[in-house]
Design a protein around this motif. Structure first.
Motif, PDB file in Angstrom:
ATOM      1  N   GLN A 337       4.152   0.554  48.338  1.00 34.30           N
ATOM      2  CA  GLN A 337       4.278  -0.673  46.941  1.00 34.30           C
ATOM      3  C   GLN A 337       4.108  -0.476  45.862  1.00 34.30           C
ATOM      4  O   GLN A 337       4.499  -1.122  44.585  1.00 34.30           O
ATOM      5  N   ILE A 366      15.498   1.071  45.128  1.00 31.68           N
ATOM      6  CA  ILE A 366      14.435   0.508  45.610  1.00 31.68           C
ATOM      7  C   ILE A 366      14.297  -0.289  44.158  1.00 31.68           C
ATOM      8  O   ILE A 366      13.825   0.600  42.816  1.00 31.68           O
ATOM      9  N   ARG A 404       9.487  -4.008  46.780  1.00 24.69           N
ATOM     10  CA  ARG A 404       9.321  -4.053  48.246  1.00 24.69           C
ATOM     11  C   ARG A 404       9.019  -2.627  48.291  1.00 24.69           C
ATOM     12  O   ARG A 404       8.948  -1.251  47.739  1.00 24.69           O
ATOM     13  N   ARG A 455       7.153 -17.368  46.161  1.00 26.57           N
ATOM     14  CA  ARG A 455       7.982 -17.063  47.430  1.00 26.57           C
ATOM     15  C   ARG A 455       8.670 -18.302  47.416  1.00 26.57           C
ATOM     16  O   ARG A 455      10.088 -17.832  47.475  1.00 26.57           O
ATOM     17  N   SER A 470      17.956  -9.299  57.317  1.00 22.47           N
ATOM     18  CA  SER A 470      17.022  -7.608  56.361  1.00 22.47           C
ATOM     19  C   SER A 470      18.055  -7.819  55.749  1.00 22.47           C
ATOM     20  O   SER A 470      17.571  -7.109  53.867  1.00 22.47           O
ATOM     21  N   ARG A 473      17.179 -10.404  52.855  1.00 20.62           N
ATOM     22  CA  ARG A 473      15.810 -10.173  52.101  1.00 20.62           C
ATOM     23  C   ARG A 473      16.309  -9.146  50.959  1.00 20.62           C
ATOM     24  O   ARG A 473      15.340  -9.115  49.378  1.00 20.62           O
ATOM     25  N   GLU A 474      16.755  -8.426  51.262  1.00 23.19           N
ATOM     26  CA  GLU A 474      17.305  -7.609  49.793  1.00 23.19           C
ATOM     27  C   GLU A 474      17.376  -8.647  48.254  1.00 23.19           C
ATOM     28  O   GLU A 474      17.200  -7.466  47.560  1.00 23.19           O
ATOM     29  N   MET A 477      15.101  -9.953  46.891  1.00 28.40           N
ATOM     30  CA  MET A 477      13.993  -8.858  46.233  1.00 28.40           C
ATOM     31  C   MET A 477      14.776  -8.935  44.992  1.00 28.40           C
ATOM     32  O   MET A 477      14.600  -8.472  43.806  1.00 28.40           O
ATOM     33  N   PRO A 498       4.998 -10.180  46.255  1.00 26.86           N
ATOM     34  CA  PRO A 498       5.752  -9.717  47.711  1.00 26.86           C
ATOM     35  C   PRO A 498       5.955 -10.859  48.713  1.00 26.86           C
ATOM     36  O   PRO A 498       5.462 -11.751  49.737  1.00 26.86           O
ATOM     37  N   PRO A 499       6.663  -9.891  49.627  1.00 26.89           N
ATOM     38  CA  PRO A 499       7.526 -10.645  50.652  1.00 26.89           C
ATOM     39  C   PRO A 499       6.283  -9.632  52.191  1.00 26.89           C
ATOM     40  O   PRO A 499       5.624  -9.509  51.897  1.00 26.89           O
ATOM     41  N   LEU A 502       8.457  -6.552  57.189  1.00 26.37           N
ATOM     42  CA  LEU A 502       9.134  -7.094  57.451  1.00 26.37           C
ATOM     43  C   LEU A 502       9.235  -7.479  59.532  1.00 26.37           C
ATOM     44  O   LEU A 502      10.703  -8.127  60.316  1.00 26.37           O
ATOM     45  N   PRO A 508      11.618 -15.270  54.026  1.00 27.50           N
ATOM     46  CA  PRO A 508      10.694 -14.581  53.191  1.00 27.50           C
ATOM     47  C   PRO A 508      10.652 -15.852  52.321  1.00 27.50           C
ATOM     48  O   PRO A 508       9.466 -15.716  51.245  1.00 27.50           O
TER      49      PRO A 508
END
Length: 510
Positions: A337, A366, A404, A455, A470, A473-474, A477, A498-499, A502, A508
């Protein structure tokens, strides 16, 4: 042509050693990528030309073109061997190398790929790019000048990109009377410089690229030197592939399906070896599976090692995609992270704390939550000095918070998955290249006074249309980082919550 050259360089009398030309197809381990670097006018192009003339299977018409050109090496009646490099028109007009050139030649035991990089400070980014491909680097120094600031910068970059074998070529020894004292002084200075880095070996060789002394044939002018010639030493340096670590790393590039039973995770083995029957794990999701098939384009393998492009079929369909890194369960990369990084800034635009950046690894991209420049490498003293900003050609130390988790290793332990690029999130241009010096799975705790983007705050508004899969989720962020960039540009110190992990099954935003 001088008598001196004829005596010291049989290659001038025997143009092509056809009977000695090795097979064109060689084992991968027999290829060495060789970088030449040094300041402007230290003689890189002449040295490469001399290597090609003395040690390669040049066509006779190429040699004849050089002989008939009339161009002479400076101060001599010898041909200008630098003509064998096909520089760009702009390079010829400026008389300096500005782009990377690739040349190939074979000796009896090895195939070499020469990477000729620019020496001018303005083109340091090109040099760094070339160095990232090199197994061994020749650092060229003019014997009259000794170690320069640009020599130190190039050496630091070689260490930065993981080059472990360095050759100091002290060129133009003919212009200092073949003096051993001059050579030993430069050798000592360079050895002191190398102590600050992580090279496995560094060897100094006195030579004259113009006359060919100690290039492929021993010099009769420097009888005090009993070491190998440049070619003899190069033939003994192992390639980076042969030194690939034993820790298995497999960055997944894509998922292949044949529409029926086959689902393969495709990529290139970055380090180590994987065999049919091994268990592999994705560091981010903790999902594991056993390898039941290693497929290539035309056949199946029982094992695959560093450098081989394969597709791994597992006994279970674990949910991984491009960006995942498979490893052995007990020796996995960190789901990082935050990380400490050392990099060379390549962009003409200076670092901006309010700009948006992305970290690119072997197969992942990222978002970056925050970058804090902590120090710059002082190229005069080679010590770190505190700093908050950096600009073109600076070598910086920074703390990077990721948007992430990403599978990253410490470079000194596993170089193949410890290298990074910093990318401008708007233009997509690479702004810096470097390595991870430490990685941490914990997200950075926002200091007091930070505004924290929660969040639930985002999920109830900006990200309301996103689900918990997923892909979304990308996107979650990505949008959060965009908001953070805007707030920072307005002078607001901001952090992103932070989320959740996974595999926790939570939305999220909830």
């Amino acid at each position: 042509m001088s008598i001196h050259a004829l005596k010291t360089n049989p290659g001038l009398q025997t143009p092509a050693r056809a009977q000695d030309v090795p097979n064109l197809v060689r084992e991968l381990g027999g290829i060495t990528h060789l970088l030449t670097c040094g300041s402007v006018d230290d003689g890189k192009s002449t040295l490469i030309g001399r290597l090609l003339w003395d040690a390669s299977d040049l066509y006779e018409d190429q040699r004849e073109n050089v002989r008939r050109s009339g161009r002479k090496a400076a101060g001599t009646d010898l041909p200008d061997f630098s003509m064998l490099l096909d520089g760009l028109v702009a390079e010829r007009e400026q008389g300096i190398t500005i782009d990377i050139a690739w040349k190939y030649f074979d000796t009896d035991t090895r195939r070499f790929v020469i990477i000729d990089s620019p020496g001018h400070e303005q083109y340091t980014r090109n040099m760094a790019s070339g160095a990232s491909h090199a197994d061994v680097a020749i650092v060229l120094i003019d014997a009259r000048s000794g170690v320069k600031k640009q020599t130190k910068r190039h050496t630091a970059i070689l260490d930065l990109v993981g080059v472990k074998h360095v050759i100091l070529a002290v060129n133009k020894m003919d212009l200092v009377g073949w003096s051993e004292d001059v050579f030993r002084k430069i050798e000592d200075d360079f050895r002191t410089l190398c102590w600050k880095f992580n090279f496995w070996d560094s060897t100094a060789i006195p030579l004259s690229a113009v006359f060919g002394d100690n290039v492929s044939a021993p010099s009769t002018n420097m009888s005090w030197y009993s070491g190998p010639t440049l070619i003899q030493h190069l033939e003994k340096v192992p390639s980076r592939v042969n030194e690939a670590g034993s820790v298995f790393r497999f960055p997944v590039q894509m998922v292949l399906r044949d529409g029926q039973d086959f689902r393969g995770l495709a990529g290139t083995v970055a380090s180590g070896t994987v065999r049919v029957g091994d268990t592999v794990t994705d560091a981010l999701s903790n999902a594991s599976g056993k390898v039941v098939r290693i497929a290539t384009f035309d056949r199946d393998l029982q094992s695959a090692s560093a450098g081989e492009a394969v597709s791994l079929q597992l006994d279970v369909d674990i949910d991984v995609s491009r960006g995942a890194v498979l490893s052995a369960p007990e020796m996995r990369p960190v789901a990082a992270q935050t990380l400490e990084a050392r990099f060379v800034w390549l962009s003409e635009d200076a670092f901006s704390p309010t700009a948006g950046y992305l970290v690119r690894t072997a197969t992942d991209l990222i978002p970056v939550s925050n970058i804090e420049i902590k120090a710059l490498l002082d190229l005069e003293t080679m010590a770190s000095r505190p700093a908050r900003a950096c600009s073109a050609n600076d070598i910086a130390i920074a703390k990077i918070s990721l948007g992430r988790a990403a599978a990253i290793d410490v470079f000194s332990e596993t170089p193949e998955t410890g290298q990074l690029l910093l990318v401008d999130s708007v233009s997509g241009a690479t702004v810096a290249g470097g390595i991870a010096t430490s990685v941490d799975a914990k997200a950075e705790t926002p200091s007091e006074g930070h505004f924290v983007l929660k969040r639930d705050m985002l999920a109830n508004g900006l990200n309301r249309d996103l689900s918990m899969n997923s892909k979304d989720r990308e996107e979650f962020m990505r949008r959060a980082n965009e908001v953070a960039i805007i707030l920072r540009s307005a002078g607001v110190s901001v952090a992103i919550e932070p989320p959740p992990p996974l595999d926790d099954g939570l939305d999220p935003g909830l």
